[in-house]
Design an enzyme around this catalytic site. Structure first.
Site, PDB file in Angstrom:
ATOM      1  N   HIS A 123       0.870  -1.183   0.000  1.00 14.34           N
ATOM      2  CA  HIS A 123       0.000   0.000   0.000  1.00 14.34           C
ATOM      3  C   HIS A 123       0.907   1.232   0.000  1.00 14.34           C
ATOM      4  O   HIS A 123       2.032   1.189   0.515  1.00 14.34           O
ATOM      5  CB  HIS A 123      -0.838  -0.045   1.281  1.00 14.34           C
ATOM      6  CG  HIS A 123      -1.900   1.005   1.403  1.00 14.34           C
ATOM      7  ND1 HIS A 123      -1.626   2.298   1.777  1.00 14.34           N
ATOM      8  CD2 HIS A 123      -3.242   0.944   1.222  1.00 14.34           C
ATOM      9  CE1 HIS A 123      -2.763   2.984   1.823  1.00 14.34           C
ATOM     10  NE2 HIS A 123      -3.757   2.191   1.487  1.00 14.34           N
ATOM     11  N   ASP A 199       2.838  -4.583   8.015  1.00 16.64           N
ATOM     12  CA  ASP A 199       1.605  -3.819   7.822  1.00 16.64           C
ATOM     13  C   ASP A 199       0.454  -4.820   7.919  1.00 16.64           C
ATOM     14  O   ASP A 199       0.201  -5.573   6.991  1.00 16.64           O
ATOM     15  CB  ASP A 199       1.636  -3.122   6.452  1.00 16.64           C
ATOM     16  CG  ASP A 199       0.292  -2.493   6.093  1.00 16.64           C
ATOM     17  OD1 ASP A 199      -0.657  -2.591   6.892  1.00 16.64           O
ATOM     18  OD2 ASP A 199       0.189  -1.903   4.999  1.00 16.64           O
ATOM     19  N   GLN A 202      -4.743  -5.537   6.667  1.00 23.21           N
ATOM     20  CA  GLN A 202      -5.709  -6.435   6.026  1.00 23.21           C
ATOM     21  C   GLN A 202      -5.804  -7.782   6.726  1.00 23.21           C
ATOM     22  O   GLN A 202      -6.778  -8.499   6.537  1.00 23.21           O
ATOM     23  CB  GLN A 202      -5.337  -6.640   4.548  1.00 23.21           C
ATOM     24  CG  GLN A 202      -5.406  -5.380   3.709  1.00 23.21           C
ATOM     25  CD  GLN A 202      -6.825  -4.834   3.561  1.00 23.21           C
ATOM     26  OE1 GLN A 202      -7.810  -5.574   3.589  1.00 23.21           O
ATOM     27  NE2 GLN A 202      -6.940  -3.524   3.413  1.00 23.21           N
ATOM     28  N   LYS A 225     -10.965  -0.937  10.137  1.00 24.94           N
ATOM     29  CA  LYS A 225     -11.148  -2.116   9.286  1.00 24.94           C
ATOM     30  C   LYS A 225     -11.542  -3.337  10.110  1.00 24.94           C
ATOM     31  O   LYS A 225     -11.753  -4.416   9.564  1.00 24.94           O
ATOM     32  CB  LYS A 225      -9.859  -2.416   8.515  1.00 24.94           C
ATOM     33  CG  LYS A 225      -9.487  -1.375   7.459  1.00 24.94           C
ATOM     34  CD  LYS A 225      -8.357  -1.899   6.591  1.00 24.94           C
ATOM     35  CE  LYS A 225      -7.527  -0.812   5.950  1.00 24.94           C
ATOM     36  NZ  LYS A 225      -8.223  -0.033   4.943  1.00 24.94           N
ATOM     37  N   CYS A 367      -4.800   2.523  -3.657  1.00 21.89           N
ATOM     38  CA  CYS A 367      -3.577   3.052  -3.032  1.00 21.89           C
ATOM     39  C   CYS A 367      -2.419   2.075  -3.184  1.00 21.89           C
ATOM     40  O   CYS A 367      -1.633   1.875  -2.260  1.00 21.89           O
ATOM     41  CB  CYS A 367      -3.799   3.396  -1.560  1.00 21.89           C
ATOM     42  SG  CYS A 367      -5.072   4.631  -1.324  1.00 21.89           S
TER      43      CYS A 367
END
Lengths: 411, 149
Positions: A123, A199, A202, A225, A367
């Protein structure tokens, strides 16, 4: 779908919304998730019955607010199996969490020629802050390439990691849904003498996370999220790294002492929480974490494997060569996020027609422009599922795609 | 709720399927590039200016039906026109694409006919798509400024 998951749709008030006589089909959870009653109620209750500052006033309500805020931190720490709740830093969002690492650890430890390894599926939030350090410091970026089915190509990993100081990667692609081997990558980074930054935006909402088992040094993720409110992100870091790093923003709450000739930093976690934090939002995230834990992250992952399998099968069976779904076909290494090209239609046009059926998807570059260039697309349509989605949502997506196909077919 | 027919008028789909003036022009034609950062669409406008006229215009790039048809209709509307008239057309079009009533038009603009471009009026009912429709026009304006600088 198990009965439990059918019932939990009622926990999300927005899912009962009807627009122009049609139910809402929310397939944009990789973008941001919907909120259950328990999260909304926890935030409302705090605002109605106990809103107060934290860490700085002696009255009862302020003490209660501090307990609620710190309780949320403890809940988040437990959720990711952090050894110590003080290693959990609340930030504005995951983007700020990643920038925080670059602007503190990065500034303190990286200089001209130092190598940072990223992947081709990151991202922008895990690319641009490093680009900024390239411009300022002359660090060198390397990128792990992808295989043709959208997984990391690790065949040359050791060479890429040679002399690297950092490996920073996404645990799950927000475009391809690819679930990366985080534990393996963290170990490879450490063998090469690099730190591992993950990261987790997700993956943390969709599967169990154990930072100790993973072996990461830093993990960034966002509240919104994972059924929590927006305006809040989380940075977890190993205490010895966080202790050794310089501060990020200066101001109230992050200091032990301020004099005319200087200041000293507060201990963790306050050191990285300058100013009044998002108190209400943190309490909301605490409730979200409790909600997800009660359902069970392994159950959520199992439910999403079912959704990913069903939706993938439906899309391929109904549209054949008219649809190209990016990313791995092996559901074991992908989440329930499908980015796809549909006929020769532009994603904006597809999503416009889908909107007529209240099917909410993302159309765009997500993104992740370097990845989009690799896919040879300006944009894709992305349908992303979460715990509250069901087979009917996948069917509605397919029905709406059929309408898009009819609408744009030459008459 | 406005229907799809308000947005995707037949003339728009026609320009999308058979775009006019697709291609590139060699230098000294001015080349300008526009991006829609929201969706990743890109457009290149090539502009030849000769004796006060837009003597040729070509469009390349990728985009949705709205951005591509808008670019195609724009190219047809401005090709061969005097620069002052082209600027009038741009102002008329951009004012059609704004939600608020703005008095940016100049007196002569009222004489300019938008013709097929009127079909894009429905885009205003879909505010997120306005940027798609205006992308080519903003890029053209940049090109005009460069060509006449």
């Amino acid at each position: 779908m198990s009965k439990d998951f059918a019932n939990l749709r009622q926990d999300f008030p927005v899912l009962s919304r009807v627009i122009n006589g049609k139910p809402l089909v929310y397939l944009d959870s990789a973008n941001t998730s919907q909120k259950p009653h328990v999260v909304i109620d926890a935030m409302t209750d705090f605002l109605e019955n106990g809103y107060a500052p934290i860490n700085r006033s002696a009255y009862q309500m302020a003490a209660e607010a501090t307990d609620l805020y710190e309780g949320a931190r403890t809940a988040v720490a437990k959720f990711i199996n952090a050894p110590n709740a003080n290693e959990v830093i609340f930030t504005k969002n995951a983007t700020e969490a990643l920038n925080l690492i670059v602007r503190t650890w990065g500034i303190a430890n990286l200089s001209h020629g130092d190598v940072v390894v990223l992947t081709h599926m990151e991202h922008h939030a895990n690319i641009v802050p490093w680009h900024m350090l390239v411009a300022e410091r002359g660090i060198v970026l390397r990128f792990i390439p992808l295989t043709s089915d959208g997984q990391l190509d690790l065949s040359n990993l050791d060479a890429l990691l040679t002399d690297a100081k950092v490996l920073s990667f996404t645990s799950m692609s927000n475009v391809l849904g690819t679930i990366n081997p985080s534990k393996f990558l963290c170990a490879a980074a450490h063998r090469a003498g690099a730190i591992a930054i993950v990261d987790g935006c997700q993956s943390v909402p969709h599967m169990a996370t154990d930072v100790q088992d993973m072996g990461a040094d830093f993990l960034a993720f966002s509240s919104h999220k994972m059924c929590g409110p927006s305006g809040l992100g989380v940075l977890w870091g190993r205490q010895q790294l966080l202790d050794a790093m310089p501060p990020f923003m200066g101001g109230g709450n992050m200091i032990a002492d301020v004099r005319l000739d200087g200041f000293t930093c507060a201990e963790l976690p306050a050191k990285y929480e300058a100013g009044t934090p998002p108190i209400t939002e943190a309490i909301g995230l605490g409730a979200a974490v409790a909600y997800l834990t009660k359902i069970g992250m392994h159950n959520i992952r199992a439910h999403e494997i079912d959704l990913a399998t069903y939706s993938m099968n439906q899309l391929t069976q109904r549209f054949g060569d008219d649809i190209v779904i990016h990313g791995p076909t092996n559901i074991e290494v992908r989440g329930a996020t499908h980015s796809f090209a549909f006929k020769d239609l532009h994603p904006h046009d597809v999503s416009q027609v889908l909107d007529q059926s209240n099917v909410c998807v993302r159309a765009g570059h997500h993104c992740a422009k370097p990845l989009m260039r690799l896919l040879g697309a300006n944009a894709t349509v992305r349908a992303s599922f979460y715990l509250y989605n069901n087979h009917q949502d996948a069917d509605a997506l397919c029905d709406a795609l059929e309408q898009a196909s009819e609408f744009f077919s030459p008459s | 709720m406005p229907g799809l027919e308000d947005l995707y008028r037949e003339i728009i789909l026609d320009h999308y399927r058979s775009p006019r003036n697709r291609g590139e022009l060699p230098p000294p034609a001015v080349r300008t590039e526009g991006h829609n950062p929201l969706c990743g669409d890109e457009i290149q406008v090539y502009l030849s200016v000769d004796s006060g006229l837009v003597s040729d215009v070509k469009i390349s790039g990728q985009g949705c039906s709205i951005s591509q048809s808008s670019a195609s209709m724009m190219s047809a509307a401005v090709k061969g026109k005097p620069i002052a008239e082209v600027r009038s057309i741009v102002r008329r079009f951009k004012s059609m694409m704004t939600l608020e009533e703005e008095e940016t038009a100049e007196a002569d603009d009222q004489n300019v006919k938008l013709g097929d471009l009127e079909a894009l009026q429905g885009v205003v009912k879909f505010p997120v798509r306005i940027k798609c429709a205006t992308l080519a026009w903003n890029t053209l304006l940049q090109g005009l400024d460069e060509a006449t600088a």
